[in-house]
Write a protein that holds these residues in place. Structure first.
Motif, PDB file in Angstrom:
ATOM      1  N   ARG A 177       0.840  -1.195   0.000  1.00  0.00           N
ATOM      2  CA  ARG A 177       0.000   0.000   0.000  1.00  0.00           C
ATOM      3  C   ARG A 177       0.874   1.243   0.000  1.00  0.00           C
ATOM      4  N   ASN A 178       0.430   2.243  -0.730  1.00  0.00           N
ATOM      5  CA  ASN A 178       1.093   3.539  -0.708  1.00  0.00           C
ATOM      6  C   ASN A 178       0.777   4.152   0.660  1.00  0.00           C
ATOM      7  N   PRO A 179       1.790   4.447   1.469  1.00  0.00           N
ATOM      8  CA  PRO A 179       1.520   4.965   2.815  1.00  0.00           C
ATOM      9  C   PRO A 179       0.817   6.323   2.819  1.00  0.00           C
ATOM     10  N   ALA A 180       1.018   7.103   1.783  1.00  0.00           N
ATOM     11  CA  ALA A 180       0.409   8.435   1.741  1.00  0.00           C
ATOM     12  C   ALA A 180      -1.070   8.369   1.371  1.00  0.00           C
ATOM     13  N   THR A 181      -1.409   7.492   0.420  1.00  0.00           N
ATOM     14  CA  THR A 181      -2.788   7.461  -0.081  1.00  0.00           C
ATOM     15  C   THR A 181      -3.562   6.221   0.324  1.00  0.00           C
ATOM     16  N   GLY A 182      -2.855   5.173   0.712  1.00  0.00           N
ATOM     17  CA  GLY A 182      -3.523   3.917   1.040  1.00  0.00           C
ATOM     18  C   GLY A 182      -3.866   3.093  -0.189  1.00  0.00           C
ATOM     19  N   ALA A 183      -3.509   3.580  -1.373  1.00  0.00           N
ATOM     20  CA  ALA A 183      -3.819   2.861  -2.615  1.00  0.00           C
ATOM     21  C   ALA A 183      -2.997   1.584  -2.701  1.00  0.00           C
ATOM     22  N   VAL A 184      -3.614   0.528  -3.223  1.00  0.00           N
ATOM     23  CA  VAL A 184      -2.940  -0.747  -3.412  1.00  0.00           C
ATOM     24  C   VAL A 184      -1.974  -0.616  -4.588  1.00  0.00           C
ATOM     25  N   MET A 185      -0.783  -1.178  -4.414  1.00  0.00           N
ATOM     26  CA  MET A 185       0.217  -1.130  -5.474  1.00  0.00           C
ATOM     27  C   MET A 185       1.011  -2.426  -5.479  1.00  0.00           C
ATOM     28  N   THR A 186       1.680  -2.702  -6.591  1.00  0.00           N
ATOM     29  CA  THR A 186       2.513  -3.894  -6.689  1.00  0.00           C
ATOM     30  C   THR A 186       3.961  -3.501  -6.441  1.00  0.00           C
ATOM     31  N   ILE A 187       4.591  -4.216  -5.530  1.00  0.00           N
ATOM     32  CA  ILE A 187       6.003  -4.011  -5.248  1.00  0.00           C
ATOM     33  C   ILE A 187       6.755  -5.047  -6.073  1.00  0.00           C
ATOM     34  N   LYS A 188       7.681  -4.586  -6.906  1.00  0.00           N
ATOM     35  CA  LYS A 188       8.399  -5.465  -7.821  1.00  0.00           C
ATOM     36  C   LYS A 188       9.259  -6.486  -7.073  1.00  0.00           C
ATOM     37  N   ALA A 189       9.483  -7.615  -7.742  1.00  0.00           N
ATOM     38  CA  ALA A 189      10.413  -8.603  -7.221  1.00  0.00           C
ATOM     39  C   ALA A 189      11.802  -7.984  -7.196  1.00  0.00           C
ATOM     40  N   GLY A 190      12.640  -8.452  -6.329  1.00  0.00           N
ATOM     41  CA  GLY A 190      13.981  -7.887  -6.241  1.00  0.00           C
ATOM     42  C   GLY A 190      14.925  -8.817  -5.516  1.00  0.00           C
ATOM     43  N   LYS A 191      16.033  -8.263  -5.115  1.00  0.00           N
ATOM     44  CA  LYS A 191      17.038  -9.006  -4.361  1.00  0.00           C
ATOM     45  C   LYS A 191      17.453  -8.183  -3.164  1.00  0.00           C
ATOM     46  N   LYS A 192      17.826  -8.873  -2.096  1.00  0.00           N
ATOM     47  CA  LYS A 192      18.332  -8.179  -0.924  1.00  0.00           C
ATOM     48  C   LYS A 192      19.521  -8.951  -0.374  1.00  0.00           C
ATOM     49  N   LEU A 193      20.403  -8.237   0.280  1.00  0.00           N
ATOM     50  CA  LEU A 193      21.548  -8.863   0.919  1.00  0.00           C
ATOM     51  C   LEU A 193      21.164  -9.161   2.355  1.00  0.00           C
ATOM     52  N   ALA A 194      21.235 -10.433   2.706  1.00  0.00           N
ATOM     53  CA  ALA A 194      20.853 -10.857   4.053  1.00  0.00           C
ATOM     54  C   ALA A 194      22.093 -11.297   4.819  1.00  0.00           C
ATOM     55  N   PHE A 195      22.069 -11.083   6.114  1.00  0.00           N
ATOM     56  CA  PHE A 195      23.137 -11.563   6.992  1.00  0.00           C
ATOM     57  C   PHE A 195      22.538 -12.568   7.944  1.00  0.00           C
ATOM     58  N   VAL A 196      23.182 -13.726   8.029  1.00  0.00           N
ATOM     59  CA  VAL A 196      22.755 -14.774   8.955  1.00  0.00           C
ATOM     60  C   VAL A 196      23.902 -14.971   9.942  1.00  0.00           C
ATOM     61  N   PRO A 197      23.699 -14.627  11.212  1.00  0.00           N
ATOM     62  CA  PRO A 197      24.789 -14.776  12.178  1.00  0.00           C
ATOM     63  C   PRO A 197      25.135 -16.249  12.396  1.00  0.00           C
ATOM     64  N   GLY A 198      26.424 -16.509  12.600  1.00  0.00           N
ATOM     65  CA  GLY A 198      26.894 -17.864  12.888  1.00  0.00           C
ATOM     66  C   GLY A 198      26.659 -18.222  14.341  1.00  0.00           C
ATOM     67  N   LYS A 199      26.807 -19.501  14.644  1.00  0.00           N
ATOM     68  CA  LYS A 199      26.567 -20.003  16.000  1.00  0.00           C
ATOM     69  C   LYS A 199      27.458 -19.316  17.028  1.00  0.00           C
ATOM     70  N   THR A 200      28.726 -19.140  16.690  1.00  0.00           N
ATOM     71  CA  THR A 200      29.661 -18.503  17.632  1.00  0.00           C
ATOM     72  C   THR A 200      29.201 -17.091  17.983  1.00  0.00           C
ATOM     73  N   LEU A 201      28.801 -16.327  16.981  1.00  0.00           N
ATOM     74  CA  LEU A 201      28.313 -14.974  17.221  1.00  0.00           C
ATOM     75  C   LEU A 201      27.041 -14.995  18.048  1.00  0.00           C
ATOM     76  N   LYS A 202      26.104 -15.863  17.691  1.00  0.00           N
ATOM     77  CA  LYS A 202      24.854 -15.969  18.447  1.00  0.00           C
ATOM     78  C   LYS A 202      25.137 -16.266  19.914  1.00  0.00           C
ATOM     79  N   ASP A 203      26.033 -17.242  20.162  1.00  0.00           N
ATOM     80  CA  ASP A 203      26.353 -17.623  21.528  1.00  0.00           C
ATOM     81  C   ASP A 203      26.991 -16.466  22.306  1.00  0.00           C
ATOM     82  N   ARG A 204      27.825 -15.686  21.653  1.00  0.00           N
ATOM     83  CA  ARG A 204      28.478 -14.561  22.319  1.00  0.00           C
ATOM     84  C   ARG A 204      27.487 -13.435  22.615  1.00  0.00           C
ATOM     85  N   LEU A 205      26.487 -13.260  21.755  1.00  0.00           N
ATOM     86  CA  LEU A 205      25.495 -12.217  21.988  1.00  0.00           C
ATOM     87  C   LEU A 205      24.577 -12.544  23.155  1.00  0.00           C
ATOM     88  N   VAL A 206      24.335 -13.823  23.359  1.00  0.00           N
ATOM     89  CA  VAL A 206      23.444 -14.257  24.439  1.00  0.00           C
ATOM     90  C   VAL A 206      24.160 -14.190  25.788  1.00  0.00           C
TER      91      VAL A 206
END
Length: 96
Positions: free
Chosen positions: A66-95
């Motif tokens: 939805r367009n946040p300004a008007t509320g009109a329905v719209m199509t968001i195109k397919a795309g790519k994103k860069l994702a980060f997945v933390p490793g076990k060692t990092l997860k354990d250190r954060l906890v």
């Protein structure tokens, strides 16, 4: 609760001081690492840093939004994103 942040200048300072480098040298190293990750992502490669995590490109499907300004329905195109997945060692250190 205030969110703590480190900017690139602070990261450069930390790398420089912990390795006895000047700030320009530390900045070059950081930029080189980031450039290598970006180049790998552009080639569709996964970057895995043992004990830290993985950077990988994920495809996102086209979807309805939805367009946040008007509320009109719209199509968001397919795309790519860069994702980060933390490793076990990092997860354990954060906890801990």
């Amino acid at each position: 609760m205030r969110e703590e942040r480190m900017n690139s200048s602070q990261l450069t300072d930390r790398i420089a001081s912990s390795h006895g480098l000047g700030k320009p040298e530390a900045k070059k190293i950081i930029e080189s690492v980031l450039d290598a990750i970006i180049e790998a992502a552009m080639a569709g490669e996964e970057v895995s840093l043992h004990g830290f995590g993985k950077f990988k490109v994920k495809a996102t499907a086209a979807r309805e939004g939805r367009n946040p300004a008007t509320g009109a329905v719209m199509t968001i195109k397919a795309g790519k994103k860069l994702a980060f997945v933390p490793g076990k060692t990092l997860k354990d250190r954060l906890v801990a």
